[in-house]
Design a protein around this motif. Structure first.
Motif, PDB file in Angstrom:
ATOM      1  N   LEU A   1      61.208 101.170  42.577  1.00  0.00           N
ATOM      2  CA  LEU A   1      61.254 100.530  42.039  1.00  0.00           C
ATOM      3  C   LEU A   1      62.290  99.034  43.048  1.00  0.00           C
ATOM      4  CD1 LEU A   1      62.286  99.030  39.332  1.00  0.00           C
ATOM      5  CD2 LEU A   1      64.421 100.826  39.642  1.00  0.00           C
ATOM      6  N   GLY A   2      61.681  98.375  42.925  1.00  0.00           N
ATOM      7  CA  GLY A   2      62.399  97.484  44.026  1.00  0.00           C
ATOM      8  C   GLY A   2      63.428  96.355  42.997  1.00  0.00           C
ATOM      9  N   VAL A   3      65.140  96.182  43.426  1.00  0.00           N
ATOM     10  CA  VAL A   3      65.555  95.370  43.017  1.00  0.00           C
ATOM     11  C   VAL A   3      66.638  94.788  43.597  1.00  0.00           C
ATOM     12  CG1 VAL A   3      66.306  96.822  40.820  1.00  0.00           C
ATOM     13  CG2 VAL A   3      67.667  97.714  42.742  1.00  0.00           C
ATOM     14  N   SER A   4      67.044  94.170  43.285  1.00  0.00           N
ATOM     15  CA  SER A   4      67.864  92.864  44.538  1.00  0.00           C
ATOM     16  C   SER A   4      69.176  93.499  44.721  1.00  0.00           C
ATOM     17  CB  SER A   4      68.881  91.390  43.732  1.00  0.00           C
ATOM     18  OG  SER A   4      69.401  91.859  42.677  1.00  0.00           O
ATOM     19  N   PRO A   5      70.004  93.040  45.831  1.00  0.00           N
ATOM     20  CA  PRO A   5      71.141  93.996  46.010  1.00  0.00           C
ATOM     21  C   PRO A   5      72.414  94.031  45.120  1.00  0.00           C
ATOM     22  CG  PRO A   5      70.320  92.813  48.155  1.00  0.00           C
ATOM     23  CD  PRO A   5      69.222  92.098  47.235  1.00  0.00           C
ATOM     24  N   GLY A   6      72.335  92.864  43.952  1.00  0.00           N
ATOM     25  CA  GLY A   6      73.018  93.353  42.979  1.00  0.00           C
ATOM     26  C   GLY A   6      73.117  93.821  41.992  1.00  0.00           C
ATOM     27  N   MET A   7      71.766  93.595  41.451  1.00  0.00           N
ATOM     28  CA  MET A   7      70.977  94.367  40.749  1.00  0.00           C
ATOM     29  C   MET A   7      71.341  95.697  41.022  1.00  0.00           C
ATOM     30  SD  MET A   7      68.239  92.243  38.947  1.00  0.00           S
ATOM     31  CE  MET A   7      68.083  93.470  37.195  1.00  0.00           C
ATOM     32  N   ALA A   8      71.133  96.140  42.340  1.00  0.00           N
ATOM     33  CA  ALA A   8      71.123  97.388  42.195  1.00  0.00           C
ATOM     34  C   ALA A   8      73.094  98.295  41.917  1.00  0.00           C
ATOM     35  CB  ALA A   8      71.327  97.871  43.996  1.00  0.00           C
ATOM     36  N   GLU A   9      73.280  97.561  42.197  1.00  0.00           N
ATOM     37  CA  GLU A   9      74.712  97.944  42.167  1.00  0.00           C
ATOM     38  C   GLU A   9      75.178  98.077  40.270  1.00  0.00           C
ATOM     39  OE1 GLU A   9      77.941  95.119  43.901  1.00  0.00           O
ATOM     40  OE2 GLU A   9      76.808  95.365  45.583  1.00  0.00           O
ATOM     41  N   LEU A  10      74.294  97.346  39.775  1.00  0.00           N
ATOM     42  CA  LEU A  10      74.884  97.259  38.225  1.00  0.00           C
ATOM     43  C   LEU A  10      73.548  98.556  37.522  1.00  0.00           C
ATOM     44  CD1 LEU A  10      74.684  93.242  37.187  1.00  0.00           C
ATOM     45  CD2 LEU A  10      76.110  95.140  37.094  1.00  0.00           C
TER      46      LEU A  10
ATOM     47  N   GLY B   1      66.377  94.247  47.749  1.00  0.00           N
ATOM     48  CA  GLY B   1      66.283  92.896  48.284  1.00  0.00           C
ATOM     49  C   GLY B   1      65.617  92.019  47.339  1.00  0.00           C
ATOM     50  N   PHE B   2      65.311  90.854  48.289  1.00  0.00           N
ATOM     51  CA  PHE B   2      65.390  89.771  47.401  1.00  0.00           C
ATOM     52  C   PHE B   2      64.439  89.474  46.355  1.00  0.00           C
ATOM     53  CE2 PHE B   2      69.229  88.356  50.042  1.00  0.00           C
ATOM     54  CZ  PHE B   2      70.113  88.940  48.945  1.00  0.00           C
ATOM     55  N   SER B   3      63.539  88.627  45.758  1.00  0.00           N
ATOM     56  CA  SER B   3      62.592  88.985  45.387  1.00  0.00           C
ATOM     57  C   SER B   3      61.177  88.174  45.683  1.00  0.00           C
ATOM     58  CB  SER B   3      62.620  87.692  43.232  1.00  0.00           C
ATOM     59  OG  SER B   3      63.572  88.060  42.526  1.00  0.00           O
TER      60      SER B   3
ATOM     61  N   VAL C   1      80.885  70.314  45.983  1.00  0.00           N
ATOM     62  CA  VAL C   1      81.682  71.087  47.245  1.00  0.00           C
ATOM     63  C   VAL C   1      81.253  72.197  48.075  1.00  0.00           C
ATOM     64  CG1 VAL C   1      83.577  70.777  44.969  1.00  0.00           C
ATOM     65  CG2 VAL C   1      81.548  72.701  44.698  1.00  0.00           C
ATOM     66  N   PRO C   2      81.712  72.476  48.483  1.00  0.00           N
ATOM     67  CA  PRO C   2      81.489  73.655  49.869  1.00  0.00           C
ATOM     68  C   PRO C   2      81.069  74.693  49.226  1.00  0.00           C
ATOM     69  CG  PRO C   2      83.311  72.007  50.991  1.00  0.00           C
ATOM     70  CD  PRO C   2      83.494  71.420  49.519  1.00  0.00           C
ATOM     71  N   LEU C   3      80.096  75.471  49.027  1.00  0.00           N
ATOM     72  CA  LEU C   3      79.266  76.839  48.831  1.00  0.00           C
ATOM     73  C   LEU C   3      79.275  78.011  49.688  1.00  0.00           C
ATOM     74  CD1 LEU C   3      77.328  75.377  46.190  1.00  0.00           C
ATOM     75  CD2 LEU C   3      79.147  75.538  45.100  1.00  0.00           C
ATOM     76  N   VAL C   4      79.470  78.901  48.944  1.00  0.00           N
ATOM     77  CA  VAL C   4      79.308  80.533  49.751  1.00  0.00           C
ATOM     78  C   VAL C   4      77.951  80.552  48.391  1.00  0.00           C
ATOM     79  CG1 VAL C   4      79.890  82.567  49.917  1.00  0.00           C
ATOM     80  CG2 VAL C   4      81.250  80.752  49.507  1.00  0.00           C
ATOM     81  N   LEU C   5      76.309  80.630  49.391  1.00  0.00           N
ATOM     82  CA  LEU C   5      75.110  81.211  48.870  1.00  0.00           C
ATOM     83  C   LEU C   5      74.844  82.295  49.573  1.00  0.00           C
ATOM     84  CD1 LEU C   5      73.986  77.565  49.220  1.00  0.00           C
ATOM     85  CD2 LEU C   5      75.035  78.871  47.339  1.00  0.00           C
ATOM     86  N   THR C   6      74.412  83.287  48.381  1.00  0.00           N
ATOM     87  CA  THR C   6      73.538  84.557  48.594  1.00  0.00           C
ATOM     88  C   THR C   6      72.701  84.525  48.729  1.00  0.00           C
ATOM     89  OG1 THR C   6      75.783  84.904  47.451  1.00  0.00           O
ATOM     90  CG2 THR C   6      74.081  86.741  48.194  1.00  0.00           C
ATOM     91  N   GLY C   7      71.812  85.453  49.569  1.00  0.00           N
ATOM     92  CA  GLY C   7      70.306  85.279  49.780  1.00  0.00           C
ATOM     93  C   GLY C   7      69.560  83.957  50.671  1.00  0.00           C
ATOM     94  N   PRO C   8      67.689  84.332  50.416  1.00  0.00           N
ATOM     95  CA  PRO C   8      67.746  82.935  51.690  1.00  0.00           C
ATOM     96  C   PRO C   8      67.642  82.101  50.278  1.00  0.00           C
ATOM     97  CG  PRO C   8      66.562  84.569  50.883  1.00  0.00           C
ATOM     98  CD  PRO C   8      67.954  84.766  50.526  1.00  0.00           C
ATOM     99  N   PRO C   9      66.879  80.877  50.913  1.00  0.00           N
ATOM    100  CA  PRO C   9      67.348  79.772  49.787  1.00  0.00           C
ATOM    101  C   PRO C   9      65.855  79.450  48.593  1.00  0.00           C
ATOM    102  CG  PRO C   9      67.352  78.642  52.027  1.00  0.00           C
ATOM    103  CD  PRO C   9      67.160  80.161  52.545  1.00  0.00           C
ATOM    104  N   GLU C  10      64.836  80.580  49.856  1.00  0.00           N
ATOM    105  CA  GLU C  10      63.736  80.367  48.423  1.00  0.00           C
ATOM    106  C   GLU C  10      63.923  81.834  47.970  1.00  0.00           C
ATOM    107  OE1 GLU C  10      62.410  83.290  52.226  1.00  0.00           O
ATOM    108  OE2 GLU C  10      63.821  80.749  51.832  1.00  0.00           O
ATOM    109  N   ALA C  11      65.155  82.167  47.804  1.00  0.00           N
ATOM    110  CA  ALA C  11      65.601  83.471  46.386  1.00  0.00           C
ATOM    111  C   ALA C  11      65.340  82.781  45.287  1.00  0.00           C
ATOM    112  CB  ALA C  11      66.776  84.398  46.963  1.00  0.00           C
TER     113      ALA C  11
END
Length: 308
Positions: free
Chosen positions: A95-104, A127-129, A189-199
Motif C-alpha cells: 500500500l502506497g501512502v504519503s509520509p504524513g498519512m503513514a503517520e496517521l 511517497g508523494f502522490s 508571508v514566507p512559508l515552509v512547504l512540504t513535498g515537491p511543487p508537483e505534489a
C-alpha cells in the motif's frame, strides 16, 4: 522465460553485482551468470553493463526490472493464496501512502489487519502522490492512496475522505488572529512547504493562486510534515497542510490550523483496473475504508469528512 530467471535477474539488479547476488541466492556465480545470459538471449536485449565494480542496469534492464518485480509479487501472492486455500485471505499486500498519512494510518491499519487477517502481510510504502501514481501504474504497488484525482480509465478508485487545506502556524502568531484565512494572506508571508511543487497539496494551492496573479513564497522546502512542523515552531514561517498532520501540536496549544477559503484535498484509494485485486488486497482495502471512517468518527483525523 522462467520465474527463476526473473528472480535471478532481480537479485543481480538489486545487488548490482553478480557475486553478491549469487551469495544471496546461495548458488554458484557461473550458474547465475548463465541464467541471466539465457534471459538476455531470449529477450534479445542486454540487461546489464558488466564492469570491474559490478553490473549496472541498461535502459532495457531498468524497464524489465519494474515488470519483473510486479510479476514476482503477483506470483508470490498466487502461491500463498493457493497454499492457504480456505483459511482466509493471505499473502503480501503493498500500500502506497504519503509520509504524513503513514503517520496517521500505519498503526491503526496494521493493527486491524493483523487482528482480522493474520495471514496477510501488509507492506506500507511512503511517497508523494506523483511518485505513488507512477509506481501503481508500473505495478510495483497493489494500491495507493492518492491526494487528488487519478485517471479513471487506468484506476479503479474508491473515495476515502476529504480535508480542508489549512495554514498551520504558531498559536501565538499575531499575523493570523482569526479562525480561518484566505489565499491573499497566505501568499503574503514566507512559508515552509512540504513535498515537491508537483505534489497534490501545492498543486491545489497554486491552481487557486494563478487566477489571482499570486504565488507562494517558499522560505524552505522540506520532505516531511515532521520537519516542516519543527521549522514552524522554530519561527521560520507557517506551512500549508491539513489539520490532521499537526493534531498533537494543536492539542498542546503550540500550533493552530486555519482553513484557507474553501480549498480541499480529496483522498482516494486507487488500484489498476487491469489488475484484478487478490482476496488479500480486497481485505486490506475494506479494512482501510473502515479505519478511515473510525478515525474521522472519533475525531482522531481532525477536520476530515469521510466519503459517503
Amino acid at each position: 522465460m522462467e520465474l527463476r530467471q526473473l528472480r535471478y535477474f532481480v537479485a543481480v539488479a538489486r545487488q548490482q553485482h553478480f557475486g553478491r547476488a549469487a551469495q544471496r541466492l546461495n548458488i554458484a556465480q557461473p550458474a547465475l551468470s548463465r541464467q541471466v545470459q539465457q534471459l538476455e538471449e531470449e529477450l534479445g536485449v542486454r540487461l546489464f553493463d558488466r564492469h570491474t565494480r559490478g553490473a549496472s542496469l541498461t535502459p532495457d534492464g531498468q524497464r524489465l526490472l519494474t515488470r519483473a518485480e510486479a510479476l514476482l509479487a503477483e506470483a508470490e501472492t498466487l502461491r500463498q493464496d493457493a497454499h492457504r486455500g480456505s483459511d482466509g485471505p493471505s499473502g503480501t499486500v503493498s500500500l502506497g501512502v504519503s509520509p504524513g498519512m503513514a503517520e496517521l494510518l500505519a498503526v491503526p491499519l496494521v493493527t486491524a489487519c493483523a487482528r482480522q487477517h493474520p495471514e496477510i502481510r501488509l507492506r506500507i510504502v511512503s511517497g508523494f502522490s506523483p511518485l505513488l501514481h507512477d509506481w501503481a501504474l508500473e505495478g510495483r504497488l497493489d494500491m495507493v492512496i492518492l491526494s487528488g484525482a487519478g485517471d479513471p480509465t487506468r484506476f479503479a478508485m474508491t473515495p476515502l475522505l476529504r480535508e480542508p487545506l489549512c495554514l498551520l502556524c504558531r498559536a501565538d502568531d499575531r499575523r493570523f488572529p482569526g479562525t480561518e484565512t484566505d489565499l491573499a494572506a497566505v501568499a503574503a508571508v514566507p512559508l515552509v512547504l512540504t513535498g515537491p511543487p508537483e505534489a497534490a497539496l501545492q498543486r491545489v494551492v497554486n491552481e487557486a493562486l494563478t487566477p489571482l496573479g499570486l504565488t507562494l513564497d517558499a522560505v524552505a522546502q522540506v520532505d516531511t510534515a515532521a520537519v516542516s512542523k519543527r521549522l514552524v515552531l522554530a519561527g521560520l514561517g507557517p506551512t500549508i497542510d491539513v489539520a490532521a498532520m499537526a493534531r498533537a501540536e494543536i492539542a498542546q496549544g503550540l500550533l493552530k490550523a486555519l482553513p484557507i477559503g474553501n480549498l480541499q484535498i480529496h483522498r482516494t484509494l486507487a488500484r489498476l483496473r487491469d489488475r484484478q485485486a487478490s482476496p488479500a488486497a480486497a481485505a486490506v482495502a475494506a479494512a482501510l475504508s473502515a479505519c478511515a471512517r473510525d478515525l474521522v468518527a472519533t475525531q482522531l483525523w481532525p477536520g476530515a469528512t469521510a466519503a459517503a
